[in-house]
Design an enzyme around this catalytic site. Structure first.
Site, mmCIF file in Angstrom:
data_model
loop_
_atom_site.group_PDB
_atom_site.id
_atom_site.type_symbol
_atom_site.label_atom_id
_atom_site.label_comp_id
_atom_site.label_asym_id
_atom_site.label_seq_id
_atom_site.Cartn_x
_atom_site.Cartn_y
_atom_site.Cartn_z
ATOM 1 N N ASN A 1 0.863 -1.183 0.000
ATOM 2 C CA ASN A 1 0.000 0.000 0.000
ATOM 3 C C ASN A 1 0.903 1.236 0.000
ATOM 4 O O ASN A 1 1.539 1.533 1.000
ATOM 5 C CB ASN A 1 -0.886 -0.044 1.264
ATOM 6 C CG ASN A 1 -1.678 1.234 1.460
ATOM 7 O OD1 ASN A 1 -1.795 2.061 0.564
ATOM 8 N ND2 ASN A 1 -2.238 1.388 2.667
ATOM 9 N N LYS B 1 0.014 4.290 -0.173
ATOM 10 C CA LYS B 1 -0.636 5.450 0.477
ATOM 11 C C LYS B 1 -0.487 6.697 -0.397
ATOM 12 O O LYS B 1 -0.482 6.591 -1.619
ATOM 13 C CB LYS B 1 -0.065 5.665 1.880
ATOM 14 C CG LYS B 1 -0.044 4.373 2.694
ATOM 15 C CD LYS B 1 0.211 4.601 4.148
ATOM 16 C CE LYS B 1 0.342 3.249 4.844
ATOM 17 N NZ LYS B 1 0.241 3.337 6.266
ATOM 18 N N GLU C 1 -6.668 4.087 8.156
ATOM 19 C CA GLU C 1 -6.467 5.534 7.931
ATOM 20 C C GLU C 1 -7.716 6.155 7.325
ATOM 21 O O GLU C 1 -8.031 7.321 7.591
ATOM 22 C CB GLU C 1 -5.229 5.767 7.050
ATOM 23 C CG GLU C 1 -3.958 5.531 7.860
ATOM 24 C CD GLU C 1 -2.751 5.083 7.042
ATOM 25 O OE1 GLU C 1 -2.792 5.180 5.810
ATOM 26 O OE2 GLU C 1 -1.782 4.618 7.669
ATOM 27 N N GLU D 1 -5.121 -5.646 10.572
ATOM 28 C CA GLU D 1 -4.133 -4.584 10.754
ATOM 29 C C GLU D 1 -4.381 -3.879 12.083
ATOM 30 O O GLU D 1 -5.189 -2.948 12.154
ATOM 31 C CB GLU D 1 -4.259 -3.560 9.615
ATOM 32 C CG GLU D 1 -3.979 -4.133 8.258
ATOM 33 C CD GLU D 1 -3.365 -3.085 7.337
ATOM 34 O OE1 GLU D 1 -2.262 -3.325 6.846
ATOM 35 O OE2 GLU D 1 -3.972 -2.017 7.151
ATOM 36 N N GLY E 1 2.609 1.738 10.817
ATOM 37 C CA GLY E 1 3.544 2.853 10.691
ATOM 38 C C GLY E 1 4.246 3.226 11.985
ATOM 39 O O GLY E 1 4.853 4.282 12.090
HETATM 40 C C1 PEP Z 1 -0.628 -0.219 6.059
HETATM 41 O O1 PEP Z 1 -0.669 0.937 5.712
HETATM 42 O O2 PEP Z 1 -1.528 -0.989 5.704
HETATM 43 C C2 PEP Z 1 0.502 -0.666 6.886
HETATM 44 C C3 PEP Z 1 0.456 -1.851 7.391
HETATM 45 O O3 PEP Z 1 1.527 0.244 7.069
HETATM 46 P P1 PEP Z 1 2.984 -0.080 7.692
HETATM 47 O O4 PEP Z 1 3.474 -1.342 7.027
HETATM 48 O O5 PEP Z 1 3.802 1.109 7.345
HETATM 49 O O6 PEP Z 1 2.795 -0.261 9.159
#
Ligand code: PEP
Length: 255
Positions: A11, A13, A99, A169, A175
């Site tokens: 992803n 983003k 998010e 998640e 993040g």
């Molecule tokens: C995400 O945005 O789905 C995610 C898991 O981000 P990160 O790997 O940066 O924690």
């Protein structure tokens, strides 16, 4: 035992202009072109979808969008429909990312509508669920997930959901550099699979891929993937760099 083909999804983003996204896709493709044992998806920003799709067309990399709007078309300024995503070369779409829930008022109800639209148009939805740190500390993880899954998947039959991908998640791990331990991930994935079984039966539960997402890196992917109910990863930050992401995709070679 049913074999679930691993899916490693990136992803991106709100990162990368069109030229940057194209270059990243090319660099990634160079490194993973021979991959046959893992499905790979990258989700660039909307603006780069068509160009990135051209780069990876006919290869082992598929393209996904990060969001969609559920209506087919209409006066919805700034929104993008499922059929538009398909026409831009998308095979997947991420739905209900934390998010979006946190900053853009995404609800379980809108997740449900988006799932309906994506499935109707032949996209593979990656439905994201996960608890916040506060909810985990209050021991509400399972009740939060129960609600997100039940409401998100309302009105569907097992037949409708054959291609569905679920991503667990934990919000506290996104993040932040704080990864759930492989055992914590397994515990929740097992719970989610049991929920799918209760609601939709054994076949769907056994075949649905459940990804883990939250600070996945080259040095923790193999351990996470060694868990019986972890079928892949949704990767944010570490998917932006083709070298790092290719190491995650090639996790088998790292055990
Ligand atoms: C995400 O945005 O789905 C995610 C898991 O981000 P990160 O790997 O940066 O924690």
């Amino acid at each position: 035992m049913v074999h679930r083909r691993p899916l490693i999804a990136g992803n991106w983003k709100m990162f990368k202009t069109c030229p940057e996204a194209v270059e990243t896709a090319k660099q990634l493709l160079k490194r993973v072109a021979k991959t046959t044992d893992v499905d790979i998806m990258i989700a660039p920003p909307f603006t780069a979808l068509a160009q990135v799709s051209d780069v990876v067309k006919g290869t082992c990399i598929s393209v996904g969008a990060q969001n969609l709007f559920w209506e087919a078309e209409g006066a919805y300024t700034g929104e993008i429909s499922s059929s538009m995503l398909v026409s831009a070369g998308c095979r997947y779409v991420i739905v209900g990312h934390s998010e979006r829930r946190q900053y853009f008022n995404e609800t379980d109800e809108s997740v449900n509508w988006k799932l309906k639209s994506s499935l109707k148009n032949g996209l593979i939805p990656v439905m994201c669920v996960g608890e916040s740190e506060k909810e985990r500390e209050a021991e509400e993880t399972f009740s939060v997930l129960d609600k997100q899954v039940k409401n998100g998947l309302e009105d569907f039959s097992a037949d409708d959901l054959k291609v569905l991908v679920v991503a667990y998640e934990p919000v506290w791990a996104i993040g932040t550099g704080k990864t759930a331990t492989a055992e914590q991930a397994q515990e929740v994935h097992e719970f989610l699979r049991a929920m799918l079984e209760k609601k939709f039966g054994n076949t769907l539960a056994k075949t649905t891929r459940i990804l883990y997402g939250g600070s996945v890196k080259p040095n923790n992917i193999a351990e996470l993937m060694s868990m019986p109910d972890v079928d892949g990863a949704l990767v944010g930050g570490a998917s932006l760099d083709p070298e790092t992401f290719s190491k995650i995709i090639q996790f088998q070679n790292r055990t």
